[in-house]
Design a protein around this motif. Sequence first.
Motif, PDB file in Angstrom:
ATOM      1  N   GLY A 140      56.460  20.483  55.985  1.00 12.12           N
ATOM      2  CA  GLY A 140      55.353  19.936  55.215  1.00 12.12           C
ATOM      3  C   GLY A 140      55.793  18.815  54.299  1.00 12.12           C
ATOM      4  N   GLN A 141      56.968  18.959  53.691  1.00 15.73           N
ATOM      5  CA  GLN A 141      57.497  17.897  52.844  1.00 15.73           C
ATOM      6  C   GLN A 141      57.822  16.649  53.666  1.00 15.73           C
ATOM      7  OE1 GLN A 141      60.696  20.231  51.126  1.00 15.73           O
ATOM      8  NE2 GLN A 141      59.635  20.381  49.164  1.00 15.73           N
ATOM      9  N   SER A 165      49.850  19.914  63.079  1.00 19.03           N
ATOM     10  CA  SER A 165      50.010  20.816  64.231  1.00 19.03           C
ATOM     11  C   SER A 165      51.436  21.325  64.398  1.00 19.03           C
ATOM     12  CB  SER A 165      49.560  20.108  65.514  1.00 19.03           C
ATOM     13  OG  SER A 165      50.412  19.014  65.808  1.00 19.03           O
ATOM     14  N   ALA A 166      52.423  20.606  63.868  1.00 24.52           N
ATOM     15  CA  ALA A 166      53.814  21.039  64.017  1.00 24.52           C
ATOM     16  C   ALA A 166      54.296  21.851  62.813  1.00 24.52           C
ATOM     17  CB  ALA A 166      54.717  19.815  64.210  1.00 24.52           C
ATOM     18  N   LEU A 167      53.393  22.178  61.891  1.00 28.57           N
ATOM     19  CA  LEU A 167      53.785  22.845  60.652  1.00 28.57           C
ATOM     20  C   LEU A 167      53.495  24.335  60.702  1.00 28.57           C
ATOM     21  CD1 LEU A 167      52.363  20.292  58.036  1.00 28.57           C
ATOM     22  CD2 LEU A 167      54.642  20.334  59.075  1.00 28.57           C
ATOM     23  N   VAL A 172      50.635  23.828  55.713  1.00 27.86           N
ATOM     24  CA  VAL A 172      49.545  22.922  56.091  1.00 27.86           C
ATOM     25  C   VAL A 172      48.775  22.423  54.876  1.00 27.86           C
ATOM     26  CG1 VAL A 172      47.302  22.831  57.271  1.00 27.86           C
ATOM     27  CG2 VAL A 172      49.286  23.843  58.418  1.00 27.86           C
ATOM     28  N   GLY A 173      48.543  23.320  53.909  1.00 26.71           N
ATOM     29  CA  GLY A 173      47.679  23.002  52.784  1.00 26.71           C
ATOM     30  C   GLY A 173      48.120  21.792  51.985  1.00 26.71           C
ATOM     31  N   ASP A 174      49.425  21.658  51.726  1.00 25.83           N
ATOM     32  CA  ASP A 174      49.911  20.539  50.913  1.00 25.83           C
ATOM     33  C   ASP A 174      49.649  19.201  51.600  1.00 25.83           C
ATOM     34  OD1 ASP A 174      50.794  22.245  48.940  1.00 25.83           O
ATOM     35  OD2 ASP A 174      52.860  22.319  49.673  1.00 25.83           O
ATOM     36  N   VAL A 175      49.806  19.162  52.926  1.00 26.07           N
ATOM     37  CA  VAL A 175      49.553  17.924  53.662  1.00 26.07           C
ATOM     38  C   VAL A 175      48.066  17.587  53.631  1.00 26.07           C
ATOM     39  CG1 VAL A 175      49.655  16.810  55.933  1.00 26.07           C
ATOM     40  CG2 VAL A 175      51.576  18.207  55.130  1.00 26.07           C
ATOM     41  N   LEU A 176      47.216  18.591  53.845  1.00 27.21           N
ATOM     42  CA  LEU A 176      45.773  18.350  53.817  1.00 27.21           C
ATOM     43  C   LEU A 176      45.309  17.913  52.428  1.00 27.21           C
ATOM     44  CD1 LEU A 176      44.380  21.268  56.018  1.00 27.21           C
ATOM     45  CD2 LEU A 176      44.870  18.907  56.679  1.00 27.21           C
ATOM     46  N   MET A 196      39.370  22.699  61.282  1.00 22.66           N
ATOM     47  CA  MET A 196      37.921  22.554  61.199  1.00 22.66           C
ATOM     48  C   MET A 196      37.421  22.598  59.751  1.00 22.66           C
ATOM     49  SD  MET A 196      37.050  22.034  64.283  1.00 22.66           S
ATOM     50  CE  MET A 196      38.664  21.440  64.825  1.00 22.66           C
ATOM     51  N   GLY A 197      38.088  23.376  58.898  1.00 27.25           N
ATOM     52  CA  GLY A 197      37.689  23.414  57.495  1.00 27.25           C
ATOM     53  C   GLY A 197      37.863  22.054  56.837  1.00 27.25           C
ATOM     54  N   PHE A 198      38.971  21.403  57.123  1.00 30.39           N
ATOM     55  CA  PHE A 198      39.218  20.065  56.591  1.00 30.39           C
ATOM     56  C   PHE A 198      38.174  19.088  57.109  1.00 30.39           C
ATOM     57  CE2 PHE A 198      41.013  15.838  57.333  1.00 30.39           C
ATOM     58  CZ  PHE A 198      41.425  15.489  56.060  1.00 30.39           C
TER      59      PHE A 198
END
Length: 251
Positions: A140-141, A165-167, A172-176, A196-198
């Motif tokens: 994620g970093q 997709s590779a995380l 995932v949350g930090d990237v989103l 889908m939530g994003f």
Amino acid sequence: MIEIRNLRKSFGDHEVLQGVSLTVERGQVVCLIGPSGSGKSTVLRCINGLENYQGGDILAFGERVDAESDGIHHLRSRMGMVFQRFNLFGHRTVLENVMEGPVYVNRTPRAQARQVAMSLLEKVGLATRAQAYPAQLSGGQQQRVAIARALAMQPEAMLFDEPTSALDPELVGDVLDVMRDLANEGMTMIVVTHEMGFAREVADRVCFLHGGSIVEEGAADQVLGHPCHARTQDFLRRVLHQPVQRVQEPV
């Protein structure tokens, strides 16, 4: 800002895009969803000039995108792209990775590039890891560094090809969150995603692709909450693992 007209793309005898048309206005967030192999990533690669196409047109900032034209590098510099894999330079620090494009492509003075890079690392929450190497970071970093690296070129639009997709799920949350901030700041974005939530929260429009075509397009709440097309309904049932409210497809 970006207009796609009847885009067709083949790999050998296999036509992966069969007449895709799409318009993205400045400041909009458009999410492309659909099953694997539906052509989502290929659309992005054609927009960015990483793939040539056999039919139709792509206009970015009023100019035709042509992977073989002399102007493709200038057009590409106006569109940042973030891939599934992070593609960071392993032998360079986080700071050096973000400075790379401005210094070696735009010929930005190193002191200025460093200042901008540190500002962007602060933006993505990684200023304290500026001297670390990619191997010392979580996935994620690393993806957040990749976003900062793309932003360092001061793009007018950002293309995201399944950036989470590779995380591992917990990363995932930090990237989103970084992508949400960009959307809130008015960045034009085209995002290929299975989140889908994003998409429901951030997208102005959602396009569902199947078999190389856009079979349903509309506001996020409409497409994700009340899909009309049977293929969209089936896809969302599988992805969301819950019933999807059906809307009768118009005759």
